[in-house]
Design a protein around this motif. Structure first.
Motif, PDB file in Angstrom:
ATOM      1  N   TYR A  57       0.829  -1.204   0.000  1.00 38.94           N
ATOM      2  CA  TYR A  57       0.000   0.000   0.000  1.00 38.94           C
ATOM      3  C   TYR A  57       0.867   1.259   0.000  1.00 38.94           C
ATOM      4  CZ  TYR A  57      -3.257   3.593   1.590  1.00 38.94           C
ATOM      5  OH  TYR A  57      -3.998   4.743   1.699  1.00 38.94           O
ATOM      6  N   HIS A  58       1.910   1.251   0.839  1.00 43.37           N
ATOM      7  CA  HIS A  58       2.745   2.456   0.977  1.00 43.37           C
ATOM      8  C   HIS A  58       3.898   2.505  -0.026  1.00 43.37           C
ATOM      9  CE1 HIS A  58       0.871   4.281   4.451  1.00 43.37           C
ATOM     10  NE2 HIS A  58       0.885   3.132   5.090  1.00 43.37           N
ATOM     11  N   PHE A  59       4.434   1.327  -0.433  1.00 43.52           N
ATOM     12  CA  PHE A  59       5.661   1.337  -1.242  1.00 43.52           C
ATOM     13  C   PHE A  59       5.541   0.589  -2.567  1.00 43.52           C
ATOM     14  CE2 PHE A  59       7.026   2.147   3.111  1.00 43.52           C
ATOM     15  CZ  PHE A  59       7.867   3.233   2.934  1.00 43.52           C
ATOM     16  N   GLY A  60       4.459  -0.093  -2.782  1.00 41.39           N
ATOM     17  CA  GLY A  60       4.262  -0.777  -4.058  1.00 41.39           C
ATOM     18  C   GLY A  60       4.807  -2.183  -4.097  1.00 41.39           C
ATOM     19  N   SER A  61       6.005  -2.391  -3.547  1.00 43.21           N
ATOM     20  CA  SER A  61       6.615  -3.718  -3.536  1.00 43.21           C
ATOM     21  C   SER A  61       7.704  -3.748  -2.467  1.00 43.21           C
ATOM     22  CB  SER A  61       7.228  -4.046  -4.900  1.00 43.21           C
ATOM     23  OG  SER A  61       8.356  -3.215  -5.145  1.00 43.21           O
ATOM     24  N   VAL A  62       8.168  -4.947  -2.160  1.00 44.38           N
ATOM     25  CA  VAL A  62       9.264  -5.096  -1.203  1.00 44.38           C
ATOM     26  C   VAL A  62      10.538  -4.466  -1.756  1.00 44.38           C
ATOM     27  CG1 VAL A  62      10.766  -6.767  -0.035  1.00 44.38           C
ATOM     28  CG2 VAL A  62       8.304  -7.168  -0.127  1.00 44.38           C
ATOM     29  N   ASP A  63      10.778  -4.634  -3.066  1.00 46.11           N
ATOM     30  CA  ASP A  63      11.978  -4.045  -3.671  1.00 46.11           C
ATOM     31  C   ASP A  63      11.975  -2.523  -3.540  1.00 46.11           C
ATOM     32  OD1 ASP A  63      13.038  -6.449  -4.385  1.00 46.11           O
ATOM     33  OD2 ASP A  63      12.507  -6.327  -6.497  1.00 46.11           O
ATOM     34  N   GLN A  64      10.825  -1.910  -3.761  1.00 45.12           N
ATOM     35  CA  GLN A  64      10.746  -0.456  -3.629  1.00 45.12           C
ATOM     36  C   GLN A  64      10.910  -0.023  -2.174  1.00 45.12           C
ATOM     37  OE1 GLN A  64       6.945  -0.188  -5.849  1.00 45.12           O
ATOM     38  NE2 GLN A  64       7.947   1.348  -7.120  1.00 45.12           N
ATOM     39  N   LEU A  65      10.406  -0.824  -1.254  1.00 45.59           N
ATOM     40  CA  LEU A  65      10.602  -0.526   0.161  1.00 45.59           C
ATOM     41  C   LEU A  65      12.066  -0.649   0.545  1.00 45.59           C
ATOM     42  CD1 LEU A  65       9.818   0.027   3.061  1.00 45.59           C
ATOM     43  CD2 LEU A  65       8.939  -2.320   3.238  1.00 45.59           C
ATOM     44  N   LEU A  66      12.732  -1.686   0.045  1.00 45.47           N
ATOM     45  CA  LEU A  66      14.166  -1.839   0.304  1.00 45.47           C
ATOM     46  C   LEU A  66      14.947  -0.632  -0.208  1.00 45.47           C
ATOM     47  CD1 LEU A  66      14.960  -5.588  -0.489  1.00 45.47           C
ATOM     48  CD2 LEU A  66      15.649  -4.360   1.579  1.00 45.47           C
ATOM     49  N   ALA A  67      14.626  -0.188  -1.416  1.00 49.48           N
ATOM     50  CA  ALA A  67      15.320   0.964  -1.998  1.00 49.48           C
ATOM     51  C   ALA A  67      15.088   2.212  -1.158  1.00 49.48           C
ATOM     52  CB  ALA A  67      14.856   1.193  -3.434  1.00 49.48           C
ATOM     53  N   ALA A  68      13.841   2.428  -0.737  1.00 49.38           N
ATOM     54  CA  ALA A  68      13.522   3.604   0.080  1.00 49.38           C
ATOM     55  C   ALA A  68      14.201   3.537   1.433  1.00 49.38           C
ATOM     56  CB  ALA A  68      12.006   3.714   0.255  1.00 49.38           C
ATOM     57  N   ALA A  69      14.246   2.345   2.030  1.00 47.98           N
ATOM     58  CA  ALA A  69      14.887   2.187   3.339  1.00 47.98           C
ATOM     59  C   ALA A  69      16.385   2.431   3.250  1.00 47.98           C
ATOM     60  CB  ALA A  69      14.614   0.781   3.887  1.00 47.98           C
ATOM     61  N   CYS A  70      17.005   1.953   2.181  1.00 49.90           N
ATOM     62  CA  CYS A  70      18.441   2.179   1.967  1.00 49.90           C
ATOM     63  C   CYS A  70      18.724   3.675   1.867  1.00 49.90           C
ATOM     64  CB  CYS A  70      18.882   1.454   0.697  1.00 49.90           C
ATOM     65  SG  CYS A  70      20.582   1.801   0.182  1.00 49.90           S
ATOM     66  N   ALA A  71      17.921   4.375   1.068  1.00 48.73           N
ATOM     67  CA  ALA A  71      18.125   5.812   0.886  1.00 48.73           C
ATOM     68  C   ALA A  71      17.916   6.573   2.189  1.00 48.73           C
ATOM     69  CB  ALA A  71      17.171   6.335  -0.184  1.00 48.73           C
ATOM     70  N   ALA A  72      16.861   6.236   2.918  1.00 45.66           N
ATOM     71  CA  ALA A  72      16.558   6.954   4.156  1.00 45.66           C
ATOM     72  C   ALA A  72      17.615   6.695   5.227  1.00 45.66           C
ATOM     73  CB  ALA A  72      15.186   6.529   4.677  1.00 45.66           C
ATOM     74  N   ALA A  73      18.041   5.442   5.361  1.00 45.79           N
ATOM     75  CA  ALA A  73      19.030   5.104   6.388  1.00 45.79           C
ATOM     76  C   ALA A  73      20.372   5.765   6.103  1.00 45.79           C
ATOM     77  CB  ALA A  73      19.186   3.583   6.477  1.00 45.79           C
ATOM     78  N   THR A  74      20.778   5.760   4.841  1.00 50.02           N
ATOM     79  CA  THR A  74      22.064   6.380   4.489  1.00 50.02           C
ATOM     80  C   THR A  74      22.020   7.883   4.695  1.00 50.02           C
ATOM     81  OG1 THR A  74      22.451   4.656   2.829  1.00 50.02           O
ATOM     82  CG2 THR A  74      23.799   6.638   2.691  1.00 50.02           C
ATOM     83  N   ALA A  75      20.941   8.511   4.268  1.00 49.58           N
ATOM     84  CA  ALA A  75      20.813   9.959   4.442  1.00 49.58           C
ATOM     85  C   ALA A  75      20.866  10.339   5.919  1.00 49.58           C
ATOM     86  CB  ALA A  75      19.509  10.446   3.821  1.00 49.58           C
TER      87      ALA A  75
END
Length: 207
Positions: A42-60
């Motif tokens: 619902y929020h991210f579309g897929s697990v892969d997109q969630l992984l990508a968003a989490a990587c970006a947020a954690a690194t930032a």
């Protein structure tokens, strides 16, 4: 809604720490976050997109924590000292394990590879600013490829962080060797104007 998305982002990083990239799924992430599994899509579309968003947020977030320290760096030894602080912090927080899992997953997942590369690029840009400032006062400013060097330094620290898991003593020796290299580079700051001009001339001749 924002709180749920943040919980999913945090849960994704925690799931990477505890289950590895192979154990990451909508179910394991949702369980860690304490939310319904359907909210992942619902929020991210897929697990892969969630992984990508989490990587970006954690690194930032990690870059932001160290940005002030980077801004204070004036020498290579100071930069290496910040590097050690970062290394030790990431070991304590389990972020080295997360990085290893992201790099492993990036080998087979182009979307995750792109997100991981973007995260590494955030560090490289910070290093580029610092190296430009540090080397700008030395004869090396005439020949140094600062953007390339920044990415070489980032790659070196990634390698050392991964090395730590297999051989902590060797990783420590690598950091010590870099510190001694920093001592050598600091010699340039102590050269008088005549020696500095001579060194600049010599460098131009061989490059």
């Amino acid at each position: 809604m924002s709180d749920t998305k943040d919980r999913l982002l945090d849960a994704t990083i925690e799931t990477l720490r505890t289950h590895g990239i192979a154990g990451v799924s909508a179910r394991t992430i949702a369980t860690t976050a304490g939310v319904n599994q359907a909210l992942v899509c619902y929020h991210f579309g897929s697990v892969d997109q969630l992984l990508a968003a989490a990587c970006a947020a954690a690194t930032a977030a990690r870059v932001e924590v160290f940005r002030e320290r980077f801004a204070q760096v004036r020498t290579m030894r100071e930069l290496l000292a910040v590097g050690r602080e970062l290394h030790e912090a990431e070991l304590r927080n389990g972020d080295v394990a997360v990085l290893a899992q992201l790099l492993a997953g990036a080998q087979r997942d182009p979307q995750l590879a792109s997100a991981t590369a973007a995260g590494l690029e955030l560090w490289a840009r910070e290093l580029e600013t610092v190296l430009g400032r540090v080397l700008g006062r030395t004869p090396l400013a005439d020949v140094a490829d600062v953007p390339g060097l920044a990415r070489a330094v980032a790659a070196t620290f990634v390698g050392i962080e991964l090395y730590e898991g297999a051989d902590p003593e060797a990783a420590g020796r690598a950091l010590d060797a870099l510190d001694r290299l920093g001592v050598i580079l600091e010699v340039f700051d102590d050269l008088g104007p005549v020696a500095t001009r001579a060194l600049r001339t010599r460098i131009r001749r061989v490059t």
